[in-house]
Design a protein around this motif. Structure first.
Motif, mmCIF file in Angstrom:
data_model
loop_
_atom_site.group_PDB
_atom_site.id
_atom_site.type_symbol
_atom_site.label_atom_id
_atom_site.label_comp_id
_atom_site.label_asym_id
_atom_site.label_seq_id
_atom_site.Cartn_x
_atom_site.Cartn_y
_atom_site.Cartn_z
ATOM 1 N N GLN A 51 7.572 -10.386 -9.327
ATOM 2 C CA GLN A 51 7.539 -9.136 -8.570
ATOM 3 C C GLN A 51 8.746 -8.271 -8.918
ATOM 4 O O GLN A 51 9.888 -8.657 -8.675
ATOM 5 N N TYR A 52 8.458 -7.123 -9.492
ATOM 6 C CA TYR A 52 9.492 -6.131 -9.782
ATOM 7 C C TYR A 52 8.951 -4.772 -9.345
ATOM 8 O O TYR A 52 7.999 -4.260 -9.954
ATOM 9 N N TYR A 53 9.543 -4.219 -8.297
ATOM 10 C CA TYR A 53 9.100 -2.881 -7.896
ATOM 11 C C TYR A 53 10.288 -2.092 -7.352
ATOM 12 O O TYR A 53 11.262 -2.650 -6.825
ATOM 13 N N TYR A 54 10.168 -0.751 -7.504
ATOM 14 C CA TYR A 54 11.310 0.130 -7.273
ATOM 15 C C TYR A 54 10.856 1.393 -6.547
ATOM 16 O O TYR A 54 9.831 1.984 -6.886
ATOM 17 N N TYR A 76 0.849 -1.197 0.000
ATOM 18 C CA TYR A 76 0.000 0.000 0.000
ATOM 19 C C TYR A 76 0.881 1.243 0.000
ATOM 20 O O TYR A 76 1.786 1.381 0.830
ATOM 21 N N ILE A 77 0.644 2.142 -0.941
ATOM 22 C CA ILE A 77 1.411 3.386 -1.033
ATOM 23 C C ILE A 77 0.723 4.436 -0.172
ATOM 24 O O ILE A 77 -0.297 5.014 -0.551
ATOM 25 N N ALA A 78 1.279 4.656 1.010
ATOM 26 C CA ALA A 78 0.685 5.613 1.944
ATOM 27 C C ALA A 78 1.042 7.044 1.580
ATOM 28 O O ALA A 78 0.288 7.977 1.886
ATOM 29 N N ASP A 79 2.189 7.226 0.910
ATOM 30 C CA ASP A 79 2.600 8.572 0.511
ATOM 31 C C ASP A 79 3.615 8.446 -0.621
ATOM 32 O O ASP A 79 4.271 7.411 -0.785
ATOM 33 N N GLY A 80 3.749 9.514 -1.401
ATOM 34 C CA GLY A 80 4.722 9.532 -2.478
ATOM 35 C C GLY A 80 4.314 8.656 -3.650
ATOM 36 O O GLY A 80 3.130 8.462 -3.929
ATOM 37 N N LYS A 81 5.324 8.089 -4.309
ATOM 38 C CA LYS A 81 5.103 7.247 -5.483
ATOM 39 C C LYS A 81 5.967 5.991 -5.402
ATOM 40 O O LYS A 81 6.980 5.969 -4.706
ATOM 41 N N ALA A 82 5.575 4.988 -6.151
ATOM 42 C CA ALA A 82 6.382 3.774 -6.298
ATOM 43 C C ALA A 82 6.200 3.263 -7.719
ATOM 44 O O ALA A 82 5.195 3.553 -8.374
ATOM 45 N N ARG A 83 7.179 2.510 -8.185
ATOM 46 C CA ARG A 83 7.166 2.046 -9.572
ATOM 47 C C ARG A 83 7.121 0.527 -9.604
ATOM 48 O O ARG A 83 7.900 -0.143 -8.939
ATOM 49 N N PHE A 84 6.185 0.024 -10.403
ATOM 50 C CA PHE A 84 5.960 -1.417 -10.487
ATOM 51 C C PHE A 84 6.009 -1.844 -11.951
ATOM 52 O O PHE A 84 5.353 -1.243 -12.804
ATOM 53 N N LEU A 85 6.797 -2.870 -12.215
ATOM 54 C CA LEU A 85 6.857 -3.454 -13.552
ATOM 55 C C LEU A 85 5.986 -4.706 -13.538
ATOM 56 O O LEU A 85 6.334 -5.716 -12.938
ATOM 57 N N ILE A 86 4.827 -4.614 -14.205
ATOM 58 C CA ILE A 86 3.857 -5.704 -14.197
ATOM 59 C C ILE A 86 3.531 -6.075 -15.641
ATOM 60 O O ILE A 86 3.107 -5.227 -16.425
ATOM 61 N N HIS A 87 3.759 -7.325 -15.986
ATOM 62 C CA HIS A 87 3.533 -7.810 -17.354
ATOM 63 C C HIS A 87 4.265 -6.932 -18.379
ATOM 64 O O HIS A 87 3.685 -6.513 -19.387
#
Length: 282
Positions: free
Chosen positions: A84-87, A53-64
């Protein structure tokens, strides 16, 4: 990176699995403070579920093979063996809560509570989410009597709240999209009408600021600028007819003051109505 975590035991991690209705293996919070970048890459995924869960800011997810830059209020659910690939990047100020959990294969909870196919969900921003994550982390750290049972309640309550808010947020978004379309239709039917956006929103029971934001996202410009652009487009057509005086053109598109219209036309088109008329005659 600021990290707060709790484990059922040190063996209970992303590889653990349980056949209980719900079983929480570990939970935590990651927040970048100094580290420029944090990456997680699991090509074979996990044996259990992971909810972030992104409570604040941003996150990057590589999905398919597609990169998604998700802002606060979004969550991602990885099912067993999902890659699972996330940054996380410091510049995005990410504040992320996560939990690994297992459940029975025939558990209908996901289907009943809005967690169908897919990985990405918008659940909004609610303090209750953070409180439930914090409570799970604390239960895993303290391991007081009946903490396993308490964790079952907490994970289900979290997902129920998120599932309910998914529906609520989606319904609001669809409602506002319909209202945006209605507004655009009305603008085109009566471009000369003296529209008051606040009255439009109030008459329909909409939040004024949310309607403005949604209209701008949908149309690319604010409602006021959309009306101006529409009127200027009509004015350009009317100016092709030399029988219309500038004041008449202004009145026909909703401006009683010809001088104000001329200034607005020049600001948006780059030349005055008179200069525009001269240009099209050349």
């Amino acid at each position: 990176m600021k990290t707060v975590v709790g484990y059922y035991d040190w063996e209970s991690n992303e590889k653990s699995v349980s056949d209980q209705n719900f079983f929480v293996h570990c939970s935590g919070r990651y927040r970048l403070v100094h580290k420029e970048r944090f990456a997680t890459e699991r090509p074979s995924g996990s044996n259990n579920y992971q909810l972030l869960y992104i409570a604040d800011g941003k996150a990057r997810f590589l999905i398919h093979d597609k990169l998604h830059i998700l802002e606060k209020g979004h969550c991602v659910l990885y099912r067993p063996i999902d890659a699972q690939y996330y940054y996380y990047f410091l510049e995005d100020h990410p504040d992320i809560y996560w939990v690994h959990f297992s459940c029975k294969e025939d558990n209908l909870f996901f289907e009943k509570t809005g967690w169908g196919s897919g990985n990405i969900y918008y659940v909004g921003m609610h303090n209750a989410y953070v409180q439930l994550f914090d409570a799970m982390i604390l239960e895993l750290q303290l391991k007081q009597p009946y903490f396993e049972e308490q964790l079952q309640f907490l994970i289900q309550e979290l997902m129920l709240k998120m599932g309910r808010n998914q529906i609520r947020e989606r319904t609001i978004f669809e409602s506002y999209n319909r209202e945006v379309e209605d507004a655009i239709r009305m603008f085109h039917l009566e471009p000369e009408r003296d529209f008051t956006i606040k009255e439009f929103a109030r008459e329909r029971g909409l939040n004024y600021y949310r309607f403005i934001d949604n209209f701008t996202h949908y149309a690319g410009v604010s409602p006021r600028q959309y009306i101006i652009n529409l009127r200027m487009m009509i004015a350009k057509d009317l100016l092709l007819n030399s029988s219309f005086q500038i004041a008449e053109v202004a009145r026909l598109i909703g401006y009683g003051n010809a001088l104000y219209f001329s200034r607005l036309f020049k600001k948006n088109i780059g030349v005055s109505p008179t200069e525009y008329r001269q240009q099209i005659r050349i």
